[in-house]
Design a protein around this motif. Structure first.
Motif, PDB file in Angstrom:
ATOM      1  N   VAL A 112      57.105 -28.102  55.472  1.00  0.00           N
ATOM      2  CA  VAL A 112      58.338 -28.048  56.100  1.00  0.00           C
ATOM      3  C   VAL A 112      58.758 -27.370  54.579  1.00  0.00           C
ATOM      4  CG1 VAL A 112      60.432 -28.506  56.319  1.00  0.00           C
ATOM      5  CG2 VAL A 112      58.213 -29.521  57.804  1.00  0.00           C
ATOM      6  N   ILE A 113      59.647 -26.260  55.185  1.00  0.00           N
ATOM      7  CA  ILE A 113      60.615 -25.788  54.356  1.00  0.00           C
ATOM      8  C   ILE A 113      61.921 -25.935  54.661  1.00  0.00           C
ATOM      9  CG2 ILE A 113      61.095 -23.238  52.518  1.00  0.00           C
ATOM     10  CD1 ILE A 113      58.169 -23.139  53.023  1.00  0.00           C
ATOM     11  N   ILE A 114      62.738 -26.683  53.320  1.00  0.00           N
ATOM     12  CA  ILE A 114      64.688 -26.622  54.054  1.00  0.00           C
ATOM     13  C   ILE A 114      64.898 -26.279  52.430  1.00  0.00           C
ATOM     14  CG2 ILE A 114      66.311 -28.277  54.420  1.00  0.00           C
ATOM     15  CD1 ILE A 114      64.414 -29.962  56.347  1.00  0.00           C
ATOM     16  N   ASN A 115      65.641 -25.038  52.567  1.00  0.00           N
ATOM     17  CA  ASN A 115      66.512 -24.157  51.846  1.00  0.00           C
ATOM     18  C   ASN A 115      68.173 -24.434  51.138  1.00  0.00           C
ATOM     19  OD1 ASN A 115      63.773 -22.971  50.482  1.00  0.00           O
ATOM     20  ND2 ASN A 115      63.977 -21.360  51.473  1.00  0.00           N
ATOM     21  N   ALA A 116      68.247 -23.580  50.085  1.00  0.00           N
ATOM     22  CA  ALA A 116      69.333 -24.502  49.369  1.00  0.00           C
ATOM     23  C   ALA A 116      70.699 -24.720  50.729  1.00  0.00           C
ATOM     24  CB  ALA A 116      70.390 -23.510  48.584  1.00  0.00           C
ATOM     25  N   ASP A 117      71.621 -26.033  51.258  1.00  0.00           N
ATOM     26  CA  ASP A 117      72.926 -25.808  51.036  1.00  0.00           C
ATOM     27  C   ASP A 117      72.597 -26.547  52.817  1.00  0.00           C
ATOM     28  OD1 ASP A 117      74.480 -26.397  48.952  1.00  0.00           O
ATOM     29  OD2 ASP A 117      74.436 -24.515  48.561  1.00  0.00           O
ATOM     30  N   ALA A 118      70.978 -26.167  53.409  1.00  0.00           N
ATOM     31  CA  ALA A 118      71.089 -26.681  54.758  1.00  0.00           C
ATOM     32  C   ALA A 118      70.881 -28.299  55.102  1.00  0.00           C
ATOM     33  CB  ALA A 118      69.347 -25.768  55.497  1.00  0.00           C
ATOM     34  N   ILE A 126      61.387 -31.926  62.803  1.00  0.00           N
ATOM     35  CA  ILE A 126      61.560 -30.384  61.782  1.00  0.00           C
ATOM     36  C   ILE A 126      60.175 -30.909  61.740  1.00  0.00           C
ATOM     37  CG2 ILE A 126      61.672 -28.975  59.756  1.00  0.00           C
ATOM     38  CD1 ILE A 126      64.470 -29.891  61.499  1.00  0.00           C
ATOM     39  N   ASN A 127      59.216 -29.869  62.962  1.00  0.00           N
ATOM     40  CA  ASN A 127      57.535 -30.108  62.705  1.00  0.00           C
ATOM     41  C   ASN A 127      57.463 -29.451  62.252  1.00  0.00           C
ATOM     42  OD1 ASN A 127      54.834 -31.165  63.939  1.00  0.00           O
ATOM     43  ND2 ASN A 127      56.482 -31.230  66.015  1.00  0.00           N
ATOM     44  N   SER A 128      55.838 -28.943  61.904  1.00  0.00           N
ATOM     45  CA  SER A 128      54.574 -28.706  60.669  1.00  0.00           C
ATOM     46  C   SER A 128      55.001 -27.480  60.592  1.00  0.00           C
ATOM     47  CB  SER A 128      53.535 -29.059  61.422  1.00  0.00           C
ATOM     48  OG  SER A 128      53.255 -30.488  61.519  1.00  0.00           O
ATOM     49  N   ASN A 129      54.656 -27.290  59.163  1.00  0.00           N
ATOM     50  CA  ASN A 129      55.396 -25.498  59.145  1.00  0.00           C
ATOM     51  C   ASN A 129      56.390 -24.851  59.082  1.00  0.00           C
ATOM     52  OD1 ASN A 129      52.704 -25.706  56.992  1.00  0.00           O
ATOM     53  ND2 ASN A 129      51.182 -26.117  58.974  1.00  0.00           N
ATOM     54  N   ILE A 144      62.468 -28.669  65.747  1.00  0.00           N
ATOM     55  CA  ILE A 144      61.959 -27.789  65.658  1.00  0.00           C
ATOM     56  C   ILE A 144      60.576 -27.771  65.221  1.00  0.00           C
ATOM     57  CG2 ILE A 144      62.057 -25.658  64.430  1.00  0.00           C
ATOM     58  CD1 ILE A 144      64.948 -26.787  62.937  1.00  0.00           C
ATOM     59  N   SER A 145      59.922 -26.701  66.888  1.00  0.00           N
ATOM     60  CA  SER A 145      58.543 -27.016  66.805  1.00  0.00           C
ATOM     61  C   SER A 145      57.580 -26.436  65.100  1.00  0.00           C
ATOM     62  CB  SER A 145      58.153 -26.985  67.621  1.00  0.00           C
ATOM     63  OG  SER A 145      58.502 -27.414  69.101  1.00  0.00           O
ATOM     64  N   PRO A 146      56.410 -26.612  65.684  1.00  0.00           N
ATOM     65  CA  PRO A 146      55.824 -26.162  64.604  1.00  0.00           C
ATOM     66  C   PRO A 146      55.911 -24.935  64.695  1.00  0.00           C
ATOM     67  CG  PRO A 146      54.423 -28.022  65.567  1.00  0.00           C
ATOM     68  CD  PRO A 146      56.169 -27.499  66.693  1.00  0.00           C
ATOM     69  N   ALA A 147      55.816 -23.930  63.192  1.00  0.00           N
ATOM     70  CA  ALA A 147      55.524 -22.471  62.372  1.00  0.00           C
ATOM     71  C   ALA A 147      56.882 -21.955  62.610  1.00  0.00           C
ATOM     72  CB  ALA A 147      54.748 -22.358  63.250  1.00  0.00           C
ATOM     73  N   SER A 148      58.380 -22.548  64.136  1.00  0.00           N
ATOM     74  CA  SER A 148      59.321 -22.496  63.778  1.00  0.00           C
ATOM     75  C   SER A 148      59.626 -21.430  62.182  1.00  0.00           C
ATOM     76  CB  SER A 148      59.861 -22.399  64.301  1.00  0.00           C
ATOM     77  OG  SER A 148      59.970 -23.158  66.112  1.00  0.00           O
ATOM     78  N   VAL A 149      60.640 -20.519  63.095  1.00  0.00           N
ATOM     79  CA  VAL A 149      61.415 -19.667  61.386  1.00  0.00           C
ATOM     80  C   VAL A 149      63.239 -20.084  61.841  1.00  0.00           C
ATOM     81  CG1 VAL A 149      62.315 -18.257  60.035  1.00  0.00           C
ATOM     82  CG2 VAL A 149      59.526 -18.783  60.643  1.00  0.00           C
ATOM     83  N   VAL A 150      62.925 -20.627  61.407  1.00  0.00           N
ATOM     84  CA  VAL A 150      65.549 -20.806  61.535  1.00  0.00           C
ATOM     85  C   VAL A 150      65.825 -19.675  59.836  1.00  0.00           C
ATOM     86  CG1 VAL A 150      67.239 -21.434  62.112  1.00  0.00           C
ATOM     87  CG2 VAL A 150      65.132 -22.759  62.289  1.00  0.00           C
ATOM     88  N   THR A 151      66.209 -18.575  60.084  1.00  0.00           N
ATOM     89  CA  THR A 151      67.074 -17.398  59.021  1.00  0.00           C
ATOM     90  C   THR A 151      68.551 -18.008  59.102  1.00  0.00           C
ATOM     91  OG1 THR A 151      67.395 -15.782  60.620  1.00  0.00           O
ATOM     92  CG2 THR A 151      64.692 -15.824  59.785  1.00  0.00           C
ATOM     93  N   GLY A 152      69.059 -17.903  57.624  1.00  0.00           N
ATOM     94  CA  GLY A 152      69.643 -18.304  57.307  1.00  0.00           C
ATOM     95  C   GLY A 152      71.441 -18.093  58.241  1.00  0.00           C
ATOM     96  N   GLY A 153      71.694 -19.229  57.544  1.00  0.00           N
ATOM     97  CA  GLY A 153      73.346 -19.293  58.628  1.00  0.00           C
ATOM     98  C   GLY A 153      73.090 -19.759  59.751  1.00  0.00           C
ATOM     99  N   VAL A 154      72.028 -20.097  60.476  1.00  0.00           N
ATOM    100  CA  VAL A 154      72.382 -20.486  61.315  1.00  0.00           C
ATOM    101  C   VAL A 154      72.742 -21.790  62.043  1.00  0.00           C
ATOM    102  CG1 VAL A 154      70.274 -20.867  63.588  1.00  0.00           C
ATOM    103  CG2 VAL A 154      70.345 -19.093  62.017  1.00  0.00           C
ATOM    104  N   ALA A 182      58.244 -21.224  73.614  1.00  0.00           N
ATOM    105  CA  ALA A 182      57.587 -20.247  72.437  1.00  0.00           C
ATOM    106  C   ALA A 182      57.433 -19.080  71.660  1.00  0.00           C
ATOM    107  CB  ALA A 182      55.554 -21.426  72.414  1.00  0.00           C
ATOM    108  N   GLY A 183      57.061 -19.179  70.729  1.00  0.00           N
ATOM    109  CA  GLY A 183      56.834 -17.225  70.006  1.00  0.00           C
ATOM    110  C   GLY A 183      58.358 -16.557  70.946  1.00  0.00           C
ATOM    111  N   ALA A 184      59.874 -17.198  70.910  1.00  0.00           N
ATOM    112  CA  ALA A 184      60.848 -17.021  71.486  1.00  0.00           C
ATOM    113  C   ALA A 184      62.028 -16.175  69.979  1.00  0.00           C
ATOM    114  CB  ALA A 184      61.654 -17.452  72.331  1.00  0.00           C
ATOM    115  N   VAL A 185      62.217 -14.579  70.278  1.00  0.00           N
ATOM    116  CA  VAL A 185      62.787 -14.675  68.813  1.00  0.00           C
ATOM    117  C   VAL A 185      64.252 -14.535  69.601  1.00  0.00           C
ATOM    118  CG1 VAL A 185      63.155 -12.377  67.928  1.00  0.00           C
ATOM    119  CG2 VAL A 185      61.183 -13.421  68.457  1.00  0.00           C
ATOM    120  N   VAL A 186      65.642 -15.460  68.796  1.00  0.00           N
ATOM    121  CA  VAL A 186      66.608 -15.507  68.855  1.00  0.00           C
ATOM    122  C   VAL A 186      67.632 -14.070  68.030  1.00  0.00           C
ATOM    123  CG1 VAL A 186      68.583 -17.091  69.559  1.00  0.00           C
ATOM    124  CG2 VAL A 186      65.966 -17.721  70.219  1.00  0.00           C
ATOM    125  N   VAL A 187      67.936 -13.427  68.524  1.00  0.00           N
ATOM    126  CA  VAL A 187      68.698 -12.384  68.407  1.00  0.00           C
ATOM    127  C   VAL A 187      70.488 -12.365  68.329  1.00  0.00           C
ATOM    128  CG1 VAL A 187      66.894 -11.043  68.542  1.00  0.00           C
ATOM    129  CG2 VAL A 187      68.864 -10.601  70.382  1.00  0.00           C
TER     130      VAL A 187
END
Length: 208
Positions: A112-118, A126-129, A144-154, A182-187
């Motif tokens: 897992v990667i959790i970046n600044a000020d999260a 926060i599941n694998s990768n 948050i399931s494996p390989a999901s990506v939550v981008t900035g400010g969410v 799974a595989g959804a893109v939340v815009v």
């Protein structure tokens, strides 16, 4: 540190590995599928009601190893112990920014990667990768399931479940107890208490 794991299923196997990898020891695994107390591989097993006995040692901490957000919340309410008795469980291969905040009872899995000020709340997974980018707010009982990506400010509210390999674009808000497939893109923002699928993700049903 001595740890009691609540739950004894496939998810619990992963949690045990993280506990051991972090240099801690599992002394008990409690699950209501057990009626009696017994010892297996030097670990006490039994029903959840036995927790009070194990917590007589002030140094013992607890982690709930159940993937279902709703059940995890119910167990926290049921056992009713102070927040400081819960372990924050972070695998050594995870990368967590020094400015990130991780709540008690939360599990951060391998890669897992959790970046600044999260900020990640209590009793979340926060599941694998998975990646949680800068300035995200992840509330309590989230998975948050494996390989999901939550981008900035969410902002992800209590009880949300993001399916495997889903993505959320910057600044989106997801309402409480919503499930993203799974595989959804939340815009765009998603309301509470719905199931959303697809790319872009759209609600397909609502629930209480």
């Amino acid at each position: 540190m001595n740890i009691v794991v609540i739950g004894d299923s496939g998810h619990a196997k992963v949690i045990k590995d993280i506990v051991f990898a972090s240099g801690n020891d599992v002394i008990g695994i409690l699950d209501d599928k057990y009626i009696d107390i017994f010892i297996e591989n030097k670990i006490v097993k039994g029903p959840i009601t036995y927790l009070n006995q194990l917590l007589k040692d002030d140094q013992v901490k607890v982690i709930i190893a159940i993937g279902n957000n709703n059940i995890r919340q119910k167990i926290v309410s049921r056992i009713n112990i102070p927040n400081n008795r819960y372990l924050t469980c972070i695998h050594p291969t995870a990368i967590v920014s020094p400015s990130a905040i991780i709540g008690n009872g939360t599990v951060i899995m391998p890669g897992v990667i959790i970046n600044a000020d999260a900020c990640v709340g209590m009793h979340s997974i926060i599941n694998s990768n998975a990646i949680v980018e800068h300035d995200c707010l992840i509330e309590n009982y989230v998975h948050i399931s494996p390989a999901s990506v939550v981008t900035g400010g969410v902002k992800i509210a209590d009880g949300v479940h993001l399916g495997a390999s889903s993505s959320v674009i910057p600044l989106v808000k997801i309402g409480s107890w919503t499930t993203v497939g799974a595989g959804a893109v939340v815009v765009r923002d998603l309301p509470a208490n719905c199931t959303a699928v697809g790319a872009p993700a759209k609600p397909i049903k609502f629930h209480e």
